[in-house]
Every structure is written in C-alpha cells, then in structure tokens.
Motif scaffolding. Structure first.
Motif, PDB file in Angstrom:
ATOM      1  N   LEU A 148      39.722  45.075  43.029  1.00  7.76           N
ATOM      2  CA  LEU A 148      39.790  43.959  42.071  1.00  7.76           C
ATOM      3  C   LEU A 148      38.391  43.585  41.582  1.00  7.76           C
ATOM      4  CD1 LEU A 148      42.474  41.674  43.747  1.00  7.76           C
ATOM      5  CD2 LEU A 148      42.780  43.308  41.905  1.00  7.76           C
TER       6      LEU A 148
ATOM      7  N   ALA B 189      37.433  46.115  39.032  1.00 11.89           N
ATOM      8  CA  ALA B 189      38.111  45.849  37.750  1.00 11.89           C
ATOM      9  C   ALA B 189      37.329  44.795  36.965  1.00 11.89           C
ATOM     10  CB  ALA B 189      39.546  45.374  37.998  1.00 11.89           C
ATOM     11  N   LEU B 190      36.863  43.765  37.669  1.00 12.23           N
ATOM     12  CA  LEU B 190      36.086  42.701  37.025  1.00 12.23           C
ATOM     13  C   LEU B 190      34.769  43.260  36.473  1.00 12.23           C
ATOM     14  CD1 LEU B 190      35.726  39.323  37.025  1.00 12.23           C
ATOM     15  CD2 LEU B 190      34.010  39.945  38.684  1.00 12.23           C
TER      16      LEU B 190
ATOM     17  N   ALA C 149      35.305  45.379  33.392  1.00 11.34           N
ATOM     18  CA  ALA C 149      35.627  44.559  32.213  1.00 11.34           C
ATOM     19  C   ALA C 149      34.403  43.802  31.705  1.00 11.34           C
ATOM     20  CB  ALA C 149      36.753  43.580  32.546  1.00 11.34           C
ATOM     21  N   MET C 150      33.524  43.415  32.618  1.00 11.40           N
ATOM     22  CA  MET C 150      32.387  42.596  32.191  1.00 11.40           C
ATOM     23  C   MET C 150      31.177  43.415  31.737  1.00 11.40           C
ATOM     24  SD  MET C 150      32.633  39.377  34.804  1.00 11.40           S
ATOM     25  CE  MET C 150      31.401  38.396  34.040  1.00 11.40           C
TER      26      MET C 150
ATOM     27  N   TRP D  33      36.763  52.400  29.383  1.00 12.37           N
ATOM     28  CA  TRP D  33      36.788  51.176  30.204  1.00 12.37           C
ATOM     29  C   TRP D  33      38.193  50.649  30.500  1.00 12.37           C
ATOM     30  CZ3 TRP D  33      38.444  46.135  29.968  1.00 12.37           C
ATOM     31  CH2 TRP D  33      38.922  45.673  28.745  1.00 12.37           C
ATOM     32  N   LEU D  34      39.059  50.619  29.439  1.00  8.36           N
ATOM     33  CA  LEU D  34      40.367  49.983  29.614  1.00  8.36           C
ATOM     34  C   LEU D  34      41.255  50.791  30.559  1.00  8.36           C
ATOM     35  CD1 LEU D  34      42.172  47.616  28.954  1.00  8.36           C
ATOM     36  CD2 LEU D  34      42.952  48.820  26.910  1.00  8.36           C
TER      37      LEU D  34
ATOM     38  N   LYS E  46      42.510  49.111  33.877  1.00  5.33           N
ATOM     39  CA  LYS E  46      43.952  48.984  34.089  1.00  5.33           C
ATOM     40  C   LYS E  46      44.364  49.680  35.394  1.00  5.33           C
ATOM     41  CE  LYS E  46      48.239  50.271  31.767  1.00  5.33           C
ATOM     42  NZ  LYS E  46      48.825  50.886  30.574  1.00  5.33           N
TER      43      LYS E  46
ATOM     44  N   LEU F 105      45.821  47.724  38.574  1.00  4.01           N
ATOM     45  CA  LEU F 105      47.222  47.941  38.962  1.00  4.01           C
ATOM     46  C   LEU F 105      47.337  48.588  40.347  1.00  4.01           C
ATOM     47  CD1 LEU F 105      48.883  49.071  35.601  1.00  4.01           C
ATOM     48  CD2 LEU F 105      49.139  46.886  36.772  1.00  4.01           C
TER      49      LEU F 105
ATOM     50  N   THR G  19      47.354  38.190  37.637  1.00  2.00           N
ATOM     51  CA  THR G  19      46.282  38.703  36.763  1.00  2.00           C
ATOM     52  C   THR G  19      46.644  40.050  36.104  1.00  2.00           C
ATOM     53  OG1 THR G  19      44.686  37.541  38.126  1.00  2.00           O
ATOM     54  CG2 THR G  19      43.799  39.171  36.613  1.00  2.00           C
TER      55      THR G  19
ATOM     56  N   GLN H 150      49.356  41.225  27.453  1.00  2.00           N
ATOM     57  CA  GLN H 150      48.573  41.170  26.198  1.00  2.00           C
ATOM     58  C   GLN H 150      49.092  42.183  25.183  1.00  2.00           C
ATOM     59  OE1 GLN H 150      44.123  40.944  26.739  1.00  2.00           O
ATOM     60  NE2 GLN H 150      44.729  41.376  28.837  1.00  2.00           N
TER      61      GLN H 150
ATOM     62  N   ARG I 141      45.012  36.336  26.724  1.00  2.00           N
ATOM     63  CA  ARG I 141      43.681  36.885  27.020  1.00  2.00           C
ATOM     64  C   ARG I 141      42.784  35.864  27.727  1.00  2.00           C
ATOM     65  NH1 ARG I 141      41.672  40.931  22.562  1.00  2.00           N
ATOM     66  NH2 ARG I 141      43.212  42.171  23.685  1.00  2.00           N
TER      67      ARG I 141
ATOM     68  N   HIS J  66      44.123  35.424  31.202  1.00  2.55           N
ATOM     69  CA  HIS J  66      43.838  36.636  31.988  1.00  2.55           C
ATOM     70  C   HIS J  66      42.382  36.639  32.465  1.00  2.55           C
ATOM     71  CE1 HIS J  66      43.864  40.799  33.295  1.00  2.55           C
ATOM     72  NE2 HIS J  66      42.863  41.078  32.470  1.00  2.55           N
TER      73      HIS J  66
HETATM   74  C1  HEM Z   1      43.796  42.204  38.978  1.00  4.60           C
HETATM   75  C2  HEM Z   1      43.204  43.040  38.173  1.00  4.60           C
HETATM   76  C3  HEM Z   1      42.420  42.611  36.965  1.00  4.60           C
HETATM   77  C4  HEM Z   1      41.307  41.787  36.903  1.00  4.60           C
HETATM   78  C5  HEM Z   1      40.576  41.124  38.072  1.00  4.60           C
HETATM   79  C6  HEM Z   1      40.949  41.657  35.500  1.00  4.60           C
HETATM   80  C7  HEM Z   1      39.891  40.907  35.023  1.00  4.60           C
HETATM   81  C8  HEM Z   1      39.477  40.851  33.699  1.00  4.60           C
HETATM   82  C9  HEM Z   1      38.368  40.069  33.207  1.00  4.60           C
HETATM   83  C10 HEM Z   1      37.481  39.154  34.053  1.00  4.60           C
HETATM   84  C11 HEM Z   1      38.285  40.306  31.876  1.00  4.60           C
HETATM   85  C12 HEM Z   1      37.292  39.663  30.907  1.00  4.60           C
HETATM   86  C13 HEM Z   1      35.934  40.291  30.945  1.00  4.60           C
HETATM   87  C14 HEM Z   1      34.945  39.468  30.145  1.00  4.60           C
HETATM   88  O1  HEM Z   1      35.304  38.455  29.555  1.00  4.60           O
HETATM   89  O2  HEM Z   1      33.764  39.821  30.127  1.00  4.60           O
HETATM   90  C15 HEM Z   1      39.347  41.244  31.528  1.00  4.60           C
HETATM   91  C16 HEM Z   1      39.572  41.722  30.259  1.00  4.60           C
HETATM   92  C17 HEM Z   1      40.654  42.514  29.911  1.00  4.60           C
HETATM   93  N1  HEM Z   1      41.640  42.990  30.734  1.00  4.60           N
HETATM   94 FE1  HEM Z   1      41.754  42.683  32.722  1.00  4.60          FE
HETATM   95  N2  HEM Z   1      41.849  42.396  34.744  1.00  4.60           N
HETATM   96  C18 HEM Z   1      42.760  43.002  35.603  1.00  4.60           C
HETATM   97  C19 HEM Z   1      43.816  43.825  35.265  1.00  4.60           C
HETATM   98  C20 HEM Z   1      44.136  44.199  33.965  1.00  4.60           C
HETATM   99  C21 HEM Z   1      45.253  45.034  33.618  1.00  4.60           C
HETATM  100  C22 HEM Z   1      46.289  45.655  34.577  1.00  4.60           C
HETATM  101  C23 HEM Z   1      45.235  45.169  32.269  1.00  4.60           C
HETATM  102  C24 HEM Z   1      46.231  45.955  31.456  1.00  4.60           C
HETATM  103  C25 HEM Z   1      45.878  46.814  30.608  1.00  4.60           C
HETATM  104  C26 HEM Z   1      44.068  44.443  31.751  1.00  4.60           C
HETATM  105  C27 HEM Z   1      43.669  44.347  30.429  1.00  4.60           C
HETATM  106  C28 HEM Z   1      42.542  43.713  29.977  1.00  4.60           C
HETATM  107  C29 HEM Z   1      42.109  43.688  28.589  1.00  4.60           C
HETATM  108  C30 HEM Z   1      42.817  44.358  27.409  1.00  4.60           C
HETATM  109  C31 HEM Z   1      40.933  42.932  28.541  1.00  4.60           C
HETATM  110  C32 HEM Z   1      40.068  42.645  27.318  1.00  4.60           C
HETATM  111  C33 HEM Z   1      40.365  41.293  26.813  1.00  4.60           C
HETATM  112  C34 HEM Z   1      39.255  40.808  25.945  1.00  4.60           C
HETATM  113  O3  HEM Z   1      38.971  41.457  24.940  1.00  4.60           O
HETATM  114  O4  HEM Z   1      38.657  39.824  26.293  1.00  4.60           O
HETATM  115  N3  HEM Z   1      43.453  43.854  32.827  1.00  4.60           N
HETATM  116  N4  HEM Z   1      40.067  41.542  32.659  1.00  4.60           N
END
Ligand code: HEM
Ligand code: HEM
Length: 133
Positions: free
Chosen positions: A18, A21-22, A25-26, A34-35, A39, A43, A87, A94, A105, A108
C-alpha cells in the motif's frame, strides 16, 4: 501464536504494498506504466490486509479469553482494514462513474493518504501489544 505471526506477516507485507502504491501515485505519474503498477499493487495490498484481519480474528478467537477488539491496536486496526478495502474500490470506481470522477478522485486521494498514515501506527501498536517492542 502461529496465527499471530501469520497476522503480523500479512499486515506488514500488505502495508509495504500500500505504501508502494502511494509512492508510485505521488512520484511516478509521468511514467507510462504508473497506473498499471499502482492498480496492481493496490489490488494486491488490500486483499493481503483483509487476509491479515481474518488471521487476527482467528488468532484472538483461539486464545483462552477470546475477547475481540479490546485494545487501541485493534480499534485502529479495524479503521485501517476498512480504509484498505475502500481505497482500491474508490480507485476502480473512478473509471465506472466518469460523471462523478472529480468527487471520487478527491476521496480516493484522501483515503490513500489516511490509510498510509494509519498503517505505521497500527504496526507500532501491534508490536507493543505483542510485547515485541
Ligand atoms: C489501496 C491502494 C491504493 C492507494 C493507497 C492509492 C492511493 C492514491 C493516491 C494517494 C493518489 C493521489 C496521488 C497524488 O495526489 O499525488 C492516487 C491516485 C490515483 N489512483 Fe490510487 N490508490 C490505490 C489503489 C488504486 C486502484 C486499485 C486504482 C484503480 C485503477 C487507483 C487509481 C488511481 C488513479 C486513476 C489516480 C489518479 C487520480 C488523479 O489524477 O489524481 N488507485 N491513488
Ligand atoms: C496495519 C497493520 C495491522 C492491522 C491493520 C492490524 C489489525 C488488527 C485487528 C483488526 C485486530 C483485532 C482482532 C480481534 O480482536 O478479533 C488485531 C489484533 C492483534 N494484532 Fe494486529 N494488525 C496489524 C499489525 C500487527 C502487527 C505488526 C502485530 C505484531 C505482532 C500485531 C499483533 C496483534 C495482536 C497481538 C493482536 C491481538 C490483540 C488483542 O487481542 O488485544 N498486529 N490486529
């Protein structure tokens, strides 16, 4: 004892995923992959945490007292497990509800950050309750 070890091992592995994943994404959003990685690890991490919770409940049930949810570790644990399920679901939603993507978003992102704040504290309290530290 064995079930508590399984609980701790599943939780620590899930939390590492987890956290990854953070971080992806960051910091890696400019990369093409990345996605997919975000993902996949999100998952995988969520279900590991859920399995860890099942192991915890079974471990507590197998003790002579068998009292569930009696320490701060277990209360924070329940919140952490809930966030680890919600989460990734929000992440997937989305793509299911494009008209609501903005709100989903924001939530999330918030849950992803909160989750990764709670996990180290839950691990610390777990190690304390197990008298390891
Ligand atoms: C428990 C697991 C997950 C965690 C801890 C997590 C955490 C995050 C965080 C913190 C962000 C924002 C990053 C930022 O603002 O800099 C993000 C963005 C995103 N996450 Fe996750 N995520 C998880 C699972 C998933 C899953 C399964 C998907 C499905 C595809 C997903 C899709 C996305 C997408 C599309 C964004 C981009 C949204 C945007 O443009 O701000 N995430 N996630
Ligand atoms: C994010 C990581 C963790 C989460 C979310 C978590 C969650 C939980 C939950 C929900 C319970 C309650 C089970 C019940 O009452 O039926 C529990 C119990 C327990 N966990 Fe964890 N745990 C985590 C990490 C750890 C670690 C690293 C240890 C260290 C060995 C640990 C040791 C214990 C112990 C000893 C109990 C029984 C405590 C008691 O009955 O008061 N946990 N955990």
């Amino acid at each position: 004892m064995f079930l508590f070890l399984i609980h701790a091992a599943l939780m620590v592995s899930g939390c590492l995923l987890l956290f990854s994943a953070l971080i992806v994404a960051m910091t890696q959003r400019k990369k093409r992959w990345w996605l997919k990685i975000h993902k996949t690890i999100g998952l995988t991490g969520g279900p590991l945490i859920l399995l860890g919770a099942v192991a915890a409940v079974a471990a507590v049930a197998s003790t002579p007292e068998g009292h569930h949810l009696r320490t701060p570790h277990t209360w924070l644990g329940v919140m952490t497990v809930s966030a680890a399920i919600i989460t990734p679901i929000l992440g997937l939603l989305q793509f299911r509800f494009p008209q609501k993507v903005g709100t989903i978003r924001v939530v999330h992102r918030l849950f992803g950050r909160l989750l990764n704040l709670m996990t180290p504290i839950a691990i610390f309290l777990g190690l304390r309750v197990a008298e390891i530290i």
